[in-house]
Design a protein around this motif. Sequence first.
Motif, short mmCIF file in Angstrom:
data_model
loop_
_atom_site.label_atom_id
_atom_site.label_comp_id
_atom_site.label_asym_id
_atom_site.label_seq_id
_atom_site.Cartn_x
_atom_site.Cartn_y
_atom_site.Cartn_z
N ASP A 52 0.71 -1.33 0.18
CA ASP A 52 0.00 -0.01 -0.02
C ASP A 52 1.00 1.27 0.08
O ASP A 52 0.39 2.33 0.54
CB ASP A 52 -0.84 0.03 1.23
N LYS A 53 1.92 1.20 -0.58
CA LYS A 53 2.75 2.53 -0.69
C LYS A 53 3.14 2.55 -2.08
O LYS A 53 3.81 1.67 -2.83
CB LYS A 53 4.08 2.38 -0.17
N THR A 54 2.75 3.51 -2.74
CA THR A 54 2.91 3.85 -4.08
C THR A 54 4.47 4.07 -4.52
O THR A 54 5.32 4.43 -3.58
CB THR A 54 2.21 5.03 -4.72
N PRO A 55 4.84 3.70 -5.65
CA PRO A 55 6.32 4.05 -5.93
C PRO A 55 6.50 5.44 -6.25
O PRO A 55 5.45 6.27 -6.22
CB PRO A 55 6.25 3.24 -7.43
N LEU A 56 7.81 5.75 -6.53
CA LEU A 56 8.25 7.03 -6.54
C LEU A 56 7.39 7.93 -7.65
O LEU A 56 6.98 9.03 -7.73
CB LEU A 56 9.67 7.22 -6.63
N SER A 57 7.27 6.96 -8.76
CA SER A 57 6.79 7.37 -10.07
C SER A 57 5.31 7.04 -9.85
O SER A 57 4.91 5.80 -10.11
CB SER A 57 7.19 6.87 -11.29
N TYR A 58 4.23 7.90 -9.87
CA TYR A 58 2.92 7.59 -9.85
C TYR A 58 2.22 8.84 -10.62
O TYR A 58 2.78 9.72 -10.78
CB TYR A 58 2.20 7.46 -8.25
N PRO A 59 0.74 8.47 -10.99
CA PRO A 59 0.00 9.34 -11.68
C PRO A 59 -0.19 10.66 -10.89
O PRO A 59 -0.46 10.67 -9.86
CB PRO A 59 -1.32 8.65 -11.69
N GLY A 60 0.25 11.74 -11.47
CA GLY A 60 0.10 13.11 -10.70
C GLY A 60 1.50 13.82 -9.90
O GLY A 60 1.44 14.40 -9.30
N VAL A 61 2.50 12.61 -9.75
CA VAL A 61 3.73 13.27 -9.16
C VAL A 61 3.94 14.44 -9.48
O VAL A 61 4.54 15.18 -8.93
CB VAL A 61 4.58 11.92 -9.33
N VAL A 62 4.23 14.71 -11.00
CA VAL A 62 4.93 15.86 -11.33
C VAL A 62 3.95 17.09 -10.84
O VAL A 62 4.53 18.18 -10.31
CB VAL A 62 4.58 16.16 -12.91
N LEU A 63 2.65 17.12 -11.13
CA LEU A 63 1.78 18.37 -10.73
C LEU A 63 2.03 18.32 -9.21
O LEU A 63 1.95 19.54 -8.60
CB LEU A 63 0.30 18.03 -10.98
N ASN A 64 1.78 17.26 -8.32
CA ASN A 64 2.07 17.10 -6.76
C ASN A 64 3.35 18.03 -6.56
O ASN A 64 3.31 18.68 -5.28
CB ASN A 64 1.75 15.83 -6.56
N THR A 65 4.36 17.51 -6.98
CA THR A 65 5.74 18.21 -6.73
C THR A 65 5.75 19.42 -7.03
O THR A 65 6.21 20.46 -6.21
CB THR A 65 6.95 17.32 -7.53
N LEU A 66 5.25 19.82 -8.09
CA LEU A 66 5.35 21.42 -8.47
C LEU A 66 4.39 22.39 -7.30
O LEU A 66 4.99 23.29 -6.96
CB LEU A 66 4.81 21.74 -9.89
N LYS A 67 3.43 21.58 -6.99
CA LYS A 67 2.71 22.36 -5.85
C LYS A 67 3.53 22.40 -4.51
O LYS A 67 3.28 23.53 -4.11
CB LYS A 67 1.20 21.62 -5.56
N LEU A 68 3.92 21.57 -4.24
CA LEU A 68 4.86 21.43 -2.73
C LEU A 68 5.92 22.41 -3.16
O LEU A 68 6.33 23.24 -2.18
CB LEU A 68 5.35 20.05 -2.68
N MET A 69 6.51 22.51 -4.21
CA MET A 69 7.62 23.47 -4.55
C MET A 69 6.90 24.93 -4.51
O MET A 69 7.98 25.75 -3.67
CB MET A 69 8.13 23.32 -6.04
N LEU A 70 5.97 25.22 -4.75
CA LEU A 70 5.34 26.52 -4.50
C LEU A 70 5.12 26.83 -2.98
O LEU A 70 5.14 28.08 -2.86
CB LEU A 70 4.17 26.82 -5.33
N LYS A 71 4.94 25.78 -2.22
CA LYS A 71 4.59 25.90 -0.89
C LYS A 71 5.81 25.80 -0.09
O LYS A 71 6.16 26.21 0.96
CB LYS A 71 3.56 24.79 -0.23
N GLY A 72 6.95 25.65 -0.96
CA GLY A 72 8.44 25.23 -0.14
C GLY A 72 8.62 24.10 0.54
O GLY A 72 9.35 24.07 1.64
N GLN A 73 7.79 23.17 0.48
CA GLN A 73 7.74 21.78 1.10
C GLN A 73 8.20 20.63 0.17
O GLN A 73 7.86 19.59 0.72
CB GLN A 73 6.31 21.66 1.76
N SER A 74 8.65 21.00 -1.03
CA SER A 74 9.00 19.75 -1.89
C SER A 74 10.35 19.04 -1.54
O SER A 74 11.28 19.65 -1.12
CB SER A 74 9.11 20.48 -3.30
N PRO A 75 9.99 17.64 -1.35
CA PRO A 75 11.24 16.78 -1.07
C PRO A 75 12.10 16.81 -2.11
O PRO A 75 13.17 16.16 -1.95
CB PRO A 75 10.50 15.49 -0.47
N ALA A 76 11.55 17.03 -3.50
CA ALA A 76 12.66 16.75 -4.61
C ALA A 76 13.25 18.04 -5.17
O ALA A 76 12.57 19.23 -5.04
CB ALA A 76 11.50 16.35 -5.61
N ILE A 77 14.48 17.79 -5.39
CA ILE A 77 15.31 18.91 -5.68
C ILE A 77 16.26 18.42 -7.05
O ILE A 77 16.91 17.10 -7.02
CB ILE A 77 16.75 19.42 -4.57
#
Length: 413
Positions: A52-77
């Motif tokens: 029950d843990k999705t892989p790193l590459s999952y549907p919507g990962v790019v958009l979700n990462t961009l949203k977290l980047m705007l909030k300053g919370q993105s784990p991906a650099i």
Amino acid sequence: MKREIIIIGGGIVGLSCAYFLQKSGKQVTIIDENDITNSTSFGNAGLLSSFDKTPLSYPGVVLNTLKLMLKGQSPAIIHPTLDLKMYKWLLNFILSANEKRTKKTMMLFEKYGEISLKLYEKMVKEDSFDFDYHRTGMLSVFTEENSYNQKLKKYNYIDEERFKILNNNELKEYLPSATSKIKGAILFKKNAHFDSKRVMLELKRHLQEVGVEFILNEKIENIRVENNKVKHLVSSSKIYEAEQYIMSTGYQTLLASKCNRDLTMIPAKGYSITFEMPKEFIPKTSTIFNDLFIVMTPRRDNVRFTSKLEIGSSDTKVVLKQIESIKKNFFEYNQYFEMKNEELWCGFRPLTPNDIPLIGRDEEIKNLTYAMGLGWLGMTFAPAIGSIITDLVVNDKKNAQSDDILLFSGFFQ
């Protein structure tokens, strides 16, 4: 002196291969460029997250990462680089982020994750390993309303053996530091956790006791191939010869490239913080903050955070800015407490674009087998990989004769 089997690399996958090969009666030598006290496996969170843990590459990962980047919370650099291999990897990563691929990956995770958990449990029972192992599930915490609702849509049925959607009181029981900012939590009951440092040290001790040879602080710089077979390995001062070779070099692909293997795999830098926390705040089980990519695992003597995914970095040092970012993201949704006796660590995970490992025999070099590309899931799948590789080598199988290789190797995906 010609050895029987040489394993290049002493991470959790290399040690697991050695464990099962030795059990089968093989003489094994492990060569590692360090002393096996601070590898990537040592910095692992210890969460065995195959269910029950999705892989790193999952549907919507790019958009979700961009949203977290705007909030300053993105784990991906992602660091800019001229290395075209990284952009090729990113393209494959994005192409893998679809529902069909994710569903298939999660099915494979469950199959080989359960095999690994059973093998860990057998190792603890038969060899009295002190892994600090607990199969008490994984608490999945959501800080974003949208991601929580998306998860609820997938778990809109009742399965008391598999999961439980927690109310606020139940959440506080499992995660006493939680604040009202957390949008929801689900306890996934089939996962487990342990202390990755204990696992590595226990395995190393056991292997030494049963006669596995360790050659440490020895970097293999070249691999000599003649007549479609590895003839020998070359370090700065010595030559090592064996009948069979297993390449388990983590994120490092230099030796694979010398064998004309262009592995679709990149190093991704991650961090861990190990610390003591007030007893009243210690989580009941390993907890993953899905939207923040933070894993918090309770251990016998302390607690560990792991987080961040830096791509394109070659800096081997701990960047304090990243440590502070992890803490800031965590305390945004948890009550503040003092983290005592902190131990900071960073290391590189070998990531494939779809989280599927690169395992199996080389198609041209007859006595070379790969056991690589486990990324953040090395601890989760290491026993299963070790048993698969042992079956290949001991029974002299070709890749096509192994259903496990055809199913779970990135070479055949």
